[in-house]
Design a protein around this motif. Structure first.
Motif, PDB file in Angstrom:
ATOM      1  N   HIS A   1      51.797   0.187  61.272  1.00  6.49           N
ATOM      2  CA  HIS A   1      53.118   0.768  61.044  1.00  6.49           C
ATOM      3  C   HIS A   1      53.889   0.881  62.358  1.00  6.49           C
ATOM      4  N   ILE A   2      53.192   1.270  63.422  1.00  5.68           N
ATOM      5  CA  ILE A   2      53.843   1.374  64.737  1.00  5.68           C
ATOM      6  C   ILE A   2      54.351   0.006  65.171  1.00  5.68           C
ATOM      7  N   ARG A   3      53.533  -1.032  64.976  1.00  2.14           N
ATOM      8  CA  ARG A   3      53.960  -2.397  65.344  1.00  2.14           C
ATOM      9  C   ARG A   3      55.169  -2.836  64.516  1.00  2.14           C
ATOM     10  N   THR A   4      55.165  -2.530  63.220  1.00  2.00           N
ATOM     11  CA  THR A   4      56.294  -2.895  62.364  1.00  2.00           C
ATOM     12  C   THR A   4      57.566  -2.193  62.832  1.00  2.00           C
ATOM     13  N   LEU A   5      57.462  -0.901  63.121  1.00  2.00           N
ATOM     14  CA  LEU A   5      58.634  -0.162  63.583  1.00  2.00           C
ATOM     15  C   LEU A   5      59.087  -0.644  64.959  1.00  2.00           C
ATOM     16  N   ASP A   6      58.139  -1.014  65.838  1.00  7.78           N
ATOM     17  CA  ASP A   6      58.498  -1.600  67.134  1.00  7.78           C
ATOM     18  C   ASP A   6      59.357  -2.855  66.921  1.00  7.78           C
TER      19      ASP A   6
ATOM     20  N   LEU B   1      61.131  -3.694  64.185  1.00  2.00           N
ATOM     21  CA  LEU B   1      62.425  -3.336  63.616  1.00  2.00           C
ATOM     22  C   LEU B   1      63.351  -2.754  64.684  1.00  2.00           C
ATOM     23  N   LEU B   2      62.786  -1.964  65.589  1.00  2.00           N
ATOM     24  CA  LEU B   2      63.597  -1.386  66.659  1.00  2.00           C
ATOM     25  C   LEU B   2      64.047  -2.454  67.648  1.00  2.00           C
ATOM     26  N   ALA B   3      63.184  -3.436  67.915  1.00  2.00           N
ATOM     27  CA  ALA B   3      63.554  -4.521  68.836  1.00  2.00           C
ATOM     28  C   ALA B   3      64.740  -5.301  68.265  1.00  2.00           C
ATOM     29  N   VAL B   4      64.734  -5.559  66.969  1.00  2.00           N
ATOM     30  CA  VAL B   4      65.839  -6.247  66.318  1.00  2.00           C
ATOM     31  C   VAL B   4      67.106  -5.375  66.363  1.00  2.00           C
ATOM     32  N   GLU B   5      66.918  -4.084  66.149  1.00  2.00           N
ATOM     33  CA  GLU B   5      68.042  -3.142  66.104  1.00  2.00           C
ATOM     34  C   GLU B   5      68.742  -3.028  67.457  1.00  2.00           C
TER      35      GLU B   5
ATOM     36  N   CYS C   1      64.414  -2.980  54.459  1.00  2.00           N
ATOM     37  CA  CYS C   1      64.051  -2.121  53.326  1.00  2.00           C
ATOM     38  C   CYS C   1      62.685  -2.505  52.783  1.00  2.00           C
ATOM     39  N   GLN C   2      62.401  -3.810  52.719  1.00  2.00           N
ATOM     40  CA  GLN C   2      61.092  -4.255  52.242  1.00  2.00           C
ATOM     41  C   GLN C   2      59.995  -3.802  53.193  1.00  2.00           C
ATOM     42  N   ASP C   3      60.235  -3.900  54.507  1.00  2.00           N
ATOM     43  CA  ASP C   3      59.254  -3.435  55.491  1.00  2.00           C
ATOM     44  C   ASP C   3      58.974  -1.948  55.302  1.00  2.00           C
ATOM     45  N   LEU C   4      60.012  -1.157  55.154  1.00  2.00           N
ATOM     46  CA  LEU C   4      59.851   0.282  55.003  1.00  2.00           C
ATOM     47  C   LEU C   4      59.198   0.633  53.670  1.00  2.00           C
ATOM     48  N   THR C   5      59.496  -0.135  52.627  1.00  7.64           N
ATOM     49  CA  THR C   5      58.852   0.086  51.332  1.00  7.64           C
ATOM     50  C   THR C   5      57.357  -0.147  51.445  1.00  7.64           C
TER      51      THR C   5
ATOM     52  N   GLN D   1      64.496   5.466  53.448  1.00 10.94           N
ATOM     53  CA  GLN D   1      64.818   4.326  52.588  1.00 10.94           C
ATOM     54  C   GLN D   1      66.127   4.558  51.845  1.00 10.94           C
ATOM     55  N   THR D   2      66.324   5.762  51.363  1.00 12.90           N
ATOM     56  CA  THR D   2      67.565   6.081  50.656  1.00 12.90           C
ATOM     57  C   THR D   2      68.753   5.891  51.582  1.00 12.90           C
ATOM     58  N   LYS D   3      68.635   6.395  52.800  1.00 11.42           N
ATOM     59  CA  LYS D   3      69.723   6.285  53.772  1.00 11.42           C
ATOM     60  C   LYS D   3      69.946   4.831  54.179  1.00 11.42           C
TER      61      LYS D   3
END
Length: 147
Positions: free
Chosen positions: A134-139, A141-145, A37-41, A25-27
């Motif tokens: 959490h895995i679905r959320t990161l999936d 975020l990665l798809a957007v990235e 950031c809200q998702d990661l928070t 989050q800091t990075k």
């Protein structure tokens, strides 16, 4: 005693997750969109809740909750530190890998027939579903990235 050891291992993993999410989050707050950031928070807060639940259960069982993330936490911080230097996608993939490892640990614990009902219930109703979300959320975020 075995159950307390198992729970403390989970607690150390969850403490490691909170430390790692704080670091990411800091990075990412420096260069991420507000939504990320809200998702990661949210994921960080859910790991903090898991820490609290595990600490409570360990205490109820007469054990002493682990105070830090141990060797795994140190390793996770080193890996995440490197990922942070390499960019957002690598940092998110590192978090995703940690979440998948945590989910696998919970699934393995559920395979044990001698697991007491209170521990089984915590894993089935709170800890494992959170990891899977959490895995679905990161999936996502990665798809957007990677678009």
């Amino acid at each position: 005693m075995h159950n307390i050891d198992t729970l403390n291992k989970f607690l150390e993993d969850e403490l490691s997750a909170t430390e790692t999410y704080q670091q990411v989050q800091t990075k990412l707050s420096e260069d991420a969109g507000l939504g990320e950031c809200q998702d990661l928070t949210l994921l960080y807060e859910e790991h903090k809740e898991a820490v609290s639940s595990l600490q409570t259960l360990i205490s109820q069982l007469g054990g002493t909750p682990s105070a830090d993330s141990g060797a795994w936490g140190t390793w996770a911080q080193i890996v995440q530190g490197g990922a942070n230097l390499l960019g957002k996608e690598v940092a998110l993939r590192s978090l995703q890998s940690g979440e998948k490892s945590g989910a696998e640990a919970y699934e393995e614990a559920l395979q044990k027939t001698e697991l007491p009902l209170d521990i089984r219930s915590l894993i089935e109703t709170k800890l494992l579903p959170a990891q899977q979300e959490h895995i679905r959320t990161l999936d996502r975020l990665l798809a957007v990235e990677t678009e």
